[in-house]
Design a protein around this motif. Structure first.
Motif, PDB file in Angstrom:
ATOM      1  N   GLU A   9       0.853  -1.189   0.000  1.00 49.12           N
ATOM      2  CA  GLU A   9       0.000   0.000   0.000  1.00 49.12           C
ATOM      3  C   GLU A   9       0.893   1.245   0.000  1.00 49.12           C
ATOM      4  OE1 GLU A   9      -2.359   2.669  -0.183  1.00 49.12           O
ATOM      5  OE2 GLU A   9      -3.623   0.927   0.314  1.00 49.12           O
ATOM      6  N   ASP A  11      -0.229   4.449   0.411  1.00 51.66           N
ATOM      7  CA  ASP A  11      -0.787   5.531   1.220  1.00 51.66           C
ATOM      8  C   ASP A  11      -0.269   5.380   2.660  1.00 51.66           C
ATOM      9  OD1 ASP A  11      -2.645   6.861   3.096  1.00 51.66           O
ATOM     10  OD2 ASP A  11      -3.813   7.309   1.299  1.00 51.66           O
ATOM     11  N   GLN A  15      -1.234   2.712   5.590  1.00 53.51           N
ATOM     12  CA  GLN A  15      -0.160   1.844   6.087  1.00 53.51           C
ATOM     13  C   GLN A  15      -0.152   1.819   7.618  1.00 53.51           C
ATOM     14  OE1 GLN A  15       3.583   3.199   4.618  1.00 53.51           O
ATOM     15  NE2 GLN A  15       3.253   2.489   2.514  1.00 53.51           N
ATOM     16  N   ASP A  53      -3.176  -3.306  -2.259  1.00 53.01           N
ATOM     17  CA  ASP A  53      -3.861  -2.229  -2.970  1.00 53.01           C
ATOM     18  C   ASP A  53      -3.725  -2.475  -4.471  1.00 53.01           C
ATOM     19  OD1 ASP A  53      -5.198   0.130  -3.511  1.00 53.01           O
ATOM     20  OD2 ASP A  53      -3.437   1.401  -3.236  1.00 53.01           O
ATOM     21  N   LEU A  56      -1.069   1.069  -7.633  1.00 51.32           N
ATOM     22  CA  LEU A  56       0.294   1.158  -7.114  1.00 51.32           C
ATOM     23  C   LEU A  56       1.218   1.726  -8.183  1.00 51.32           C
ATOM     24  CD1 LEU A  56       0.512  -2.400  -5.495  1.00 51.32           C
ATOM     25  CD2 LEU A  56       0.410  -0.244  -4.229  1.00 51.32           C
ATOM     26  N   GLY A  61      -1.506  -3.702  -8.629  1.00 52.24           N
ATOM     27  CA  GLY A  61      -1.929  -4.797  -7.771  1.00 52.24           C
ATOM     28  C   GLY A  61      -2.444  -6.000  -8.520  1.00 52.24           C
ATOM     29  N   ILE A  79      -7.545  -4.477  -1.310  1.00 54.20           N
ATOM     30  CA  ILE A  79      -8.200  -3.262  -0.830  1.00 54.20           C
ATOM     31  C   ILE A  79      -8.046  -2.215  -1.918  1.00 54.20           C
ATOM     32  CG2 ILE A  79      -7.973  -3.725   1.632  1.00 54.20           C
ATOM     33  CD1 ILE A  79      -5.467  -2.002   1.675  1.00 54.20           C
ATOM     34  N   SER A  80      -9.165  -1.576  -2.306  1.00 50.05           N
ATOM     35  CA  SER A  80      -9.080  -0.681  -3.449  1.00 50.05           C
ATOM     36  C   SER A  80     -10.163   0.381  -3.409  1.00 50.05           C
ATOM     37  CB  SER A  80      -9.212  -1.482  -4.751  1.00 50.05           C
ATOM     38  OG  SER A  80      -9.223  -0.621  -5.876  1.00 50.05           O
ATOM     39  N   LYS A 102     -12.269   0.818  -0.377  1.00 47.97           N
ATOM     40  CA  LYS A 102     -11.927   1.986   0.432  1.00 47.97           C
ATOM     41  C   LYS A 102     -13.036   3.025   0.331  1.00 47.97           C
ATOM     42  CE  LYS A 102      -6.928   1.645  -0.484  1.00 47.97           C
ATOM     43  NZ  LYS A 102      -5.782   2.359  -1.073  1.00 47.97           N
TER      44      LYS A 102
END
Length: 228
Positions: A9, A11, A15, A53, A56, A61, A79-80, A102
């Motif tokens: 990830e 972000d 994180q 994620d 990236l 991902g 996770i997206s 997300k």
């Protein structure tokens, strides 16, 4: 608990939040910001689960998920911010076990992690006990299934191509003469030219781009394995 989780990830805020919640539950968390860094972790200290994620830098991902799944059944949670149905379907078809949009609740993520470990770990342990494999660099061979993967992608090979790759992988950095290769792969009842070895090597190199199958001039061939 003792499970290791790899978080890919970029972000920083996500994180920190995800790491804090997972570590509070007793998980060991390795955080990286790109697919390339994640792949390095996979090569050197593979986790028991990936949280991944999609958006990236560099390798996205989807590609990372595809490459991991080509080598392992390790659980993957995607996770997206992409919440379209087609994005979820693509992520699951490429090998993701779960998909979380997300923004998400860290508590929900932890619950999904626990549930996924409970469901998949016994299955993975059974498969690993029954599936022998060999890995040299980015060459992966499943012995029981006679399957060849190079850089995470499966390649169809002939019987003799498989036999040569297996022999060289079992003896990385060892130089084999053409005569030794003929004996090991074709058998002692073969009376043809040793040019058959050269032709076989050419076919392997054409199928598996950049494989470090090196010519030992005036002698034969070897599969180079770099020091890790």
């Amino acid at each position: 608990m003792g499970y290791k989780i790899g978080l890919v990830e970029d972000d920083k805020n996500i994180q920190n939040i995800v790491r804090a919640y997972l570590e509070k539950e007793g998980y060991e968390v390795t955080v990286v910001a790109s697919g390339e860094e994640g792949w390095e972790v996979w090569e050197n200290n593979p986790p028991d689960m990936w949280i991944l994620d999609i958006m990236l830098p560099g390798m996205d991902g989807y590609e990372f998920c595809k490459r991991i799944r080509a080598e392992s059944e390790v659980p993957i949670i995607i996770i997206s911010a992409k919440d379209d149905e087609i994005d979820k379907i693509l992520g699951l078809e490429l090998g993701g076990d779960d998909y979380l949009t997300k923004p998400f609740s860290p508590r929900e993520l932890v619950a999904r992690v626990k549930r996924l470990f409970k469901r998949t770990v016994p299955q993975r342990q059974t498969k690993q006990q029954n599936l022998e494999r060999m890995k040299v660099g980015e060459l992966l061979i499943y012995l029981d299934e006679r399957r060849i993967f190079w850089k995470g992608e499966e390649f169809e090979v002939t019987t003799k191509e498989y036999d040569m790759l297996l022999l060289l992988a079992q003896n990385p950095n060892r130089a084999f003469s053409r005569e030794e290769l003929l004996l090991n792969i074709w058998g002692n009842d073969y009376f043809g030219s040793d040019r058959a070895v050269d032709d076989l090597v050419k076919r392997i190199r054409k199928k598996l781009p950049d494989i470090p199958l090196e010519t030992v001039w005036g002698f034969g061939y070897r599969l180079r394995k770099d020091e890790e």
